[in-house]
Design a protein around this motif. Structure first.
Motif, mmCIF file in Angstrom:
data_model
loop_
_atom_site.group_PDB
_atom_site.id
_atom_site.type_symbol
_atom_site.label_atom_id
_atom_site.label_comp_id
_atom_site.label_asym_id
_atom_site.label_seq_id
_atom_site.Cartn_x
_atom_site.Cartn_y
_atom_site.Cartn_z
ATOM 1 N N ALA A 32 0.832 -1.216 0.000
ATOM 2 C CA ALA A 32 0.000 0.000 0.000
ATOM 3 C C ALA A 32 0.862 1.261 0.000
ATOM 4 O O ALA A 32 0.524 2.268 -0.633
ATOM 5 C CB ALA A 32 -0.941 -0.009 1.203
ATOM 6 N N GLN A 90 2.328 1.918 -3.590
ATOM 7 C CA GLN A 90 1.429 2.342 -4.669
ATOM 8 C C GLN A 90 1.664 3.834 -4.912
ATOM 9 O O GLN A 90 1.333 4.667 -4.065
ATOM 10 C CB GLN A 90 -0.038 2.062 -4.308
ATOM 11 C CG GLN A 90 -1.046 2.710 -5.254
ATOM 12 C CD GLN A 90 -0.854 2.303 -6.708
ATOM 13 O OE1 GLN A 90 -0.550 1.155 -7.007
ATOM 14 N NE2 GLN A 90 -0.999 3.253 -7.621
ATOM 15 N N TRP A 100 -5.491 1.512 -4.853
ATOM 16 C CA TRP A 100 -5.935 0.651 -3.751
ATOM 17 C C TRP A 100 -4.946 -0.491 -3.576
ATOM 18 O O TRP A 100 -4.374 -0.973 -4.563
ATOM 19 C CB TRP A 100 -7.299 0.031 -4.063
ATOM 20 C CG TRP A 100 -8.449 0.989 -4.113
ATOM 21 C CD1 TRP A 100 -8.677 1.944 -5.063
ATOM 22 C CD2 TRP A 100 -9.539 1.069 -3.188
ATOM 23 N NE1 TRP A 100 -9.851 2.609 -4.771
ATOM 24 C CE2 TRP A 100 -10.400 2.092 -3.636
ATOM 25 C CE3 TRP A 100 -9.880 0.361 -2.026
ATOM 26 C CZ2 TRP A 100 -11.579 2.444 -2.963
ATOM 27 C CZ3 TRP A 100 -11.042 0.702 -1.359
ATOM 28 C CH2 TRP A 100 -11.879 1.739 -1.814
ATOM 29 N N ALA A 101 -4.790 -0.927 -2.330
ATOM 30 C CA ALA A 101 -4.102 -2.190 -2.051
ATOM 31 C C ALA A 101 -5.165 -3.254 -1.843
ATOM 32 O O ALA A 101 -6.176 -3.009 -1.168
ATOM 33 C CB ALA A 101 -3.229 -2.059 -0.805
ATOM 34 N N TRP A 102 -4.942 -4.418 -2.429
ATOM 35 C CA TRP A 102 -5.968 -5.462 -2.488
ATOM 36 C C TRP A 102 -5.474 -6.807 -1.985
ATOM 37 O O TRP A 102 -4.372 -7.236 -2.326
ATOM 38 C CB TRP A 102 -6.422 -5.673 -3.945
ATOM 39 C CG TRP A 102 -7.140 -4.525 -4.562
ATOM 40 C CD1 TRP A 102 -6.668 -3.671 -5.527
ATOM 41 C CD2 TRP A 102 -8.484 -4.091 -4.270
ATOM 42 N NE1 TRP A 102 -7.637 -2.749 -5.843
ATOM 43 C CE2 TRP A 102 -8.757 -2.983 -5.093
ATOM 44 C CE3 TRP A 102 -9.465 -4.558 -3.388
ATOM 45 C CZ2 TRP A 102 -9.978 -2.318 -5.056
ATOM 46 C CZ3 TRP A 102 -10.678 -3.895 -3.339
ATOM 47 C CH2 TRP A 102 -10.926 -2.786 -4.170
ATOM 48 N N SER A 160 -1.271 -4.045 -5.429
ATOM 49 C CA SER A 160 -1.975 -2.773 -5.541
ATOM 50 C C SER A 160 -2.296 -2.526 -7.004
ATOM 51 O O SER A 160 -1.646 -3.088 -7.909
ATOM 52 C CB SER A 160 -1.139 -1.622 -4.978
ATOM 53 O OG SER A 160 -0.007 -1.385 -5.782
#
Ligand code: MN
Length: 210
Positions: A127, A130, A135-137, A150
């Motif tokens: 995160a 990025q 977004w971080a997923w 991300s």
């Protein structure tokens, strides 16, 4: 017409970690704007408008690309993504859920990342890296295995048929009012409001998604 989901908790309920003013602006202004532009892009495409936002993004290749011009495709990707991602984000936070993974997801995270603490460290690192908005997923990939990455802007894992289990918004509008440029502080605080019961439920949905 898609509609704005209401929060299941008060705007102030996530304080001090996420402040009420940020929640108001983020939900009432940013999420609303994604919704309005998503609906506008769908206005001449009644067949696409019948799909949930999740399914529209999941079936983007076979449903959207075959029926809409490039400018509409871009609007649906960006604003449909923004609409879906924020709906997800409100849903996986709460004032009082379990703050670590539970159930089958807990076992899957330990298997993949070593431990929940190791997962948390890797998630924050991704995160942080990025660059700019995104977004971080945590997702279930096409083999129903956990993956962590991300994506920029509102690009959705759903476009790759990856099911988002949990995501953290790292656009500045998610944290700037309280944390200004201090993204690391926001990324530490968020763990106090993530609801791992809700995230476990998304994990179960993702395992069944086809
Ligand atoms: Mn946002």
């Amino acid at each position: 017409m898609h509609t704005l989901p209401t929060l299941s908790y008060a705007y102030e309920a996530l304080e001090p970690h996420i402040d009420g003013l940020t929640m108001h602006v983020h939900h009432d202004k940013h999420h609303q704007a994604y919704l309005d532009k998503f609906n506008a892009a769908l206005s001449n495409y009644p067949e696409l408008a019948k799909l949930s936002a999740e399914d529209l993004l999941w079936h983007f290749e076979d449903q959207v690309k075959t029926s809409a011009p490039d400018d509409i495709q871009a609007a649906l990707k960006n604003h449909g993504g923004g609409f879906e991602h924020h709906s997800l984000f409100w849903d996986i936070m709460s004032p009082n859920g379990p703050r670590e993974a539970v159930g089958e997801l807990a076992a899957a995270i330990s298997s993949k990342f070593g431990s929940f603490a190791d997962f948390r460290t890797q998630f924050i690192d991704i995160a942080m890296k990025q660059f700019g908005s995104g977004w971080a997923w945590l997702v279930l990939d096409e083999n129903k295995k956990l993956a962590l990455y991300s994506l920029p802007n509102q690009d959705s894992p759903l476009l790759s048929k990856h099911y988002p289990i949990m995501g953290v918004d790292v656009w500045e509008h998610a944290y700037y009012l309280k944390y200004q440029n201090r993204r690391p502080e926001y990324l530490e605080a968020i763990w106090n409001v993530l609801d791992w019961q809700k995230i476990e439920e998304r994990y179960q949905l993702g395992l069944k998604k086809s």
